[in-house]
Design an enzyme around this catalytic site. Structure first.
Site, short mmCIF file in Angstrom:
data_model
loop_
_atom_site.label_atom_id
_atom_site.label_comp_id
_atom_site.label_asym_id
_atom_site.label_seq_id
_atom_site.Cartn_x
_atom_site.Cartn_y
_atom_site.Cartn_z
N THR A 84 0.82 -1.23 0.00
CA THR A 84 0.00 0.00 0.00
C THR A 84 0.85 1.27 0.00
O THR A 84 1.98 1.28 0.51
CB THR A 84 -0.90 -0.01 1.27
OG1 THR A 84 -1.48 1.27 1.45
CG2 THR A 84 -0.11 -0.33 2.54
N ASP A 85 0.26 2.35 -0.52
CA ASP A 85 0.94 3.66 -0.48
C ASP A 85 1.08 4.18 0.95
O ASP A 85 1.88 5.09 1.21
CB ASP A 85 0.20 4.69 -1.35
CG ASP A 85 -1.24 4.97 -0.93
OD1 ASP A 85 -1.75 4.31 0.01
OD2 ASP A 85 -1.86 5.87 -1.54
P1 NAD Z 1 -9.62 -7.46 2.51
O1 NAD Z 1 -9.58 -7.18 3.98
O2 NAD Z 1 -10.86 -7.21 1.74
O3 NAD Z 1 -9.24 -9.01 2.27
C1 NAD Z 1 -8.24 -9.65 3.00
C2 NAD Z 1 -8.43 -11.14 2.78
O4 NAD Z 1 -7.36 -11.83 3.45
C3 NAD Z 1 -9.73 -11.68 3.33
O5 NAD Z 1 -10.35 -12.55 2.40
C4 NAD Z 1 -9.32 -12.43 4.58
O6 NAD Z 1 -10.18 -13.52 4.90
C5 NAD Z 1 -7.93 -12.90 4.19
N1 NAD Z 1 -7.07 -13.15 5.35
C6 NAD Z 1 -6.85 -12.34 6.41
N2 NAD Z 1 -6.01 -12.91 7.28
C7 NAD Z 1 -5.67 -14.10 6.74
C8 NAD Z 1 -4.82 -15.16 7.17
N3 NAD Z 1 -4.16 -15.09 8.32
N4 NAD Z 1 -4.69 -16.24 6.36
C9 NAD Z 1 -5.37 -16.33 5.20
N5 NAD Z 1 -6.20 -15.38 4.76
C10 NAD Z 1 -6.34 -14.27 5.52
O7 NAD Z 1 -8.39 -6.68 1.91
P2 NAD Z 1 -8.23 -5.96 0.50
O8 NAD Z 1 -8.76 -4.58 0.60
O9 NAD Z 1 -8.70 -6.84 -0.58
O10 NAD Z 1 -6.64 -5.83 0.44
C11 NAD Z 1 -5.85 -6.89 -0.12
C12 NAD Z 1 -4.40 -6.51 -0.01
O11 NAD Z 1 -4.16 -5.27 -0.67
C13 NAD Z 1 -3.92 -6.32 1.44
O12 NAD Z 1 -2.62 -6.85 1.54
C14 NAD Z 1 -3.91 -4.81 1.62
O13 NAD Z 1 -2.96 -4.42 2.57
C15 NAD Z 1 -3.56 -4.35 0.22
N6 NAD Z 1 -4.05 -3.00 -0.14
C16 NAD Z 1 -5.38 -2.71 -0.04
C17 NAD Z 1 -5.82 -1.44 -0.44
C18 NAD Z 1 -7.29 -1.05 -0.39
O14 NAD Z 1 -7.61 0.09 -0.69
N7 NAD Z 1 -8.20 -1.95 -0.05
C19 NAD Z 1 -4.91 -0.50 -0.92
C20 NAD Z 1 -3.56 -0.85 -1.01
C21 NAD Z 1 -3.16 -2.13 -0.63
#
Ligand code: NAD
Length: 342
Positions: A124-125
């Site tokens: 992430t940023d």
């Molecule tokens: P989210 O919270 O919607 O999904 C996370 C998923 O990971 C869920 O399905 C959850 O069940 C699973 N999970 C959590 N802990 C776990 C574990 N211990 N073992 C297995 N599965 C596990 O998140 P998202 O918004 O889809 O983000 C996905 C990735 O992108 C993350 O790494 C986040 O840091 C990164 N990110 C998200 C954003 C955003 O705006 N949403 C922006 C930049 C980066």
């Protein structure tokens, strides 16, 4: 790259990525490893289960034996699984450190042992911290200010250390704020959209001056795929969208789309920590052929429409925000494999 292991593939961005991978001709199998925490919903994969290429494993990235067994069967790993909600990290930072940092270490270790061809760590940023002016490049120092961002910064460094120490072909992607269908209603766009759809008030922190860059999840996934295919091992790639908005400007757009007025908005004191602005350049991924395709206005309207049409998906989460999964019954076999989805 014919066998792709996707961690966190039942989450918001991961589920978009899985569907994208299933459409790729050179991908023979996509395995999702997801713990189905409160944030993971197997329904996010929906029609993807029609593909014989998809396999779903209900399990935790902290389960070293399961991770080892799965990584061994795959050619590439794309690692989305994380605790992802900043506000929760203020009160449960331990879970962020174990899943985000220890979990990345567990996966990367298995990837080294089994000679994985590419390991993409999704970040992430927010790791760059607040930038009142200017834009971060990939070479800039990491200055996270909240436990979530600190855990992601640490996990980025853990992943990259596996490149430097063991030669694991790791790439890190850092994207700005994602939006689109299937996002958990704890995040600002679905939170405000679902509250306004129910005729409720939305709450704006401080004076609504915090600036975020908005990126459609499908654009992010296109960038992640480019990095998976063509990214240089050991490199970091920022992935940005085309639209910077203050939270007040974003709220104004949602109010217009939902025919609500500013009387639906309550101003509340700012949260414990709230970075004033994030901004990144993304020339490196652009050199691989990336550019954000989705127009924010259209993408936001489509997203709001998705929440309007899919009340059954988010209303149970508003009643019980900790629900692990709703509406679809999942039978879990003793091995940790999901045997059937009805
Ligand atoms: P989210 O919270 O919607 O999904 C996370 C998923 O990971 C869920 O399905 C959850 O069940 C699973 N999970 C959590 N802990 C776990 C574990 N211990 N073992 C297995 N599965 C596990 O998140 P998202 O918004 O889809 O983000 C996905 C990735 O992108 C993350 O790494 C986040 O840091 C990164 N990110 C998200 C954003 C955003 O705006 N949403 C922006 C930049 C980066």
């Amino acid at each position: 790259m014919n066998k792709v292991l996707v961690t966190g593939g039942a989450g918001f961005i991961g589920s978009h990525f899985v569907k994208r991978m299933l459409r790729a001709d050179d991908v023979a199998q996509v395995t999702v490893l997801d713990a189905l925490t409160y944030a993971g919903h197997i329904e996010n994969l929906g029609e993807a289960f029609l593909s014989p290429k998809l396999r779903f494993v209900h399990g935790n990235i902290l389960d070293a034996a399961l991770v080892d067994e799965l990584v061994r069967e795959h050619t590439v790993v794309v690692h989305f699984a994380a605790e992802s909600h900043v506000d929760r990290s203020f009160f449960a930072a331990g879970a962020f450190l174990s899943t985000n940092v220890q979990g990345t270490h567990t996966l990367a270790g298995a990837a080294v042992r089994h000679g994985i061809g590419k390991f993409v760590h999704v970040s992430t940023d927010e790791v760059y911290g607040p930038l009142p002016v200017g834009s971060a490049t990939e070479a800039d120092p990491l200055r996270p200010t909240v436990p979530y961002a600190a855990s992601k910064a640490a996990s980025d460094l853990v992943a990259l250390s596996y490149f430097h120490t063991y030669g694991l072909p790791v790439c890190v992607t850092r994207s700005s704020n994602n939006y689109g269908p299937y996002q958990h209603p704890e995040k600002i766009i679905p939170l405000f959209a679902t509250r306004l759809l129910r005729g409720e008030q939305v709450t704006l922190h401080g004076r609504g001056e915090h600036v975020r860059n908005w990126l459609h999840a499908e654009d992010n996934c296109a960038g992640i795929e480019l990095v998976l295919r063509d990214g240089v091992p050991g490199e970091v790639y920022n992935i940005g969208g085309g639209t910077d908005l203050t939270s007040k400007e974003l709220t104004g757009r949602l109010l217009r789309l939902l025919n609500a007025g500013w009387e639906s908005v309550t101003y509340i004191p700012d949260r414990l920590s709230n970075d004033i602005r994030y901004s990144m350049t993304f020339d490196k991924v652009a050199a691989l052929g990336y550019r954000p395709e989705r127009d924010f206005h259209d993408g936001l309207a489509e997203t709001v429409d998705w929440y309007r049409r899919n009340t059954d998906r988010w209303a149970p989460l508003m009643r019980n925000p900790h629900a692990a999964t709703v509406a679809v019954a999942v039978a879990v076999a003793p091995t940790g494999e999901v045997a059937r989805v009805r």
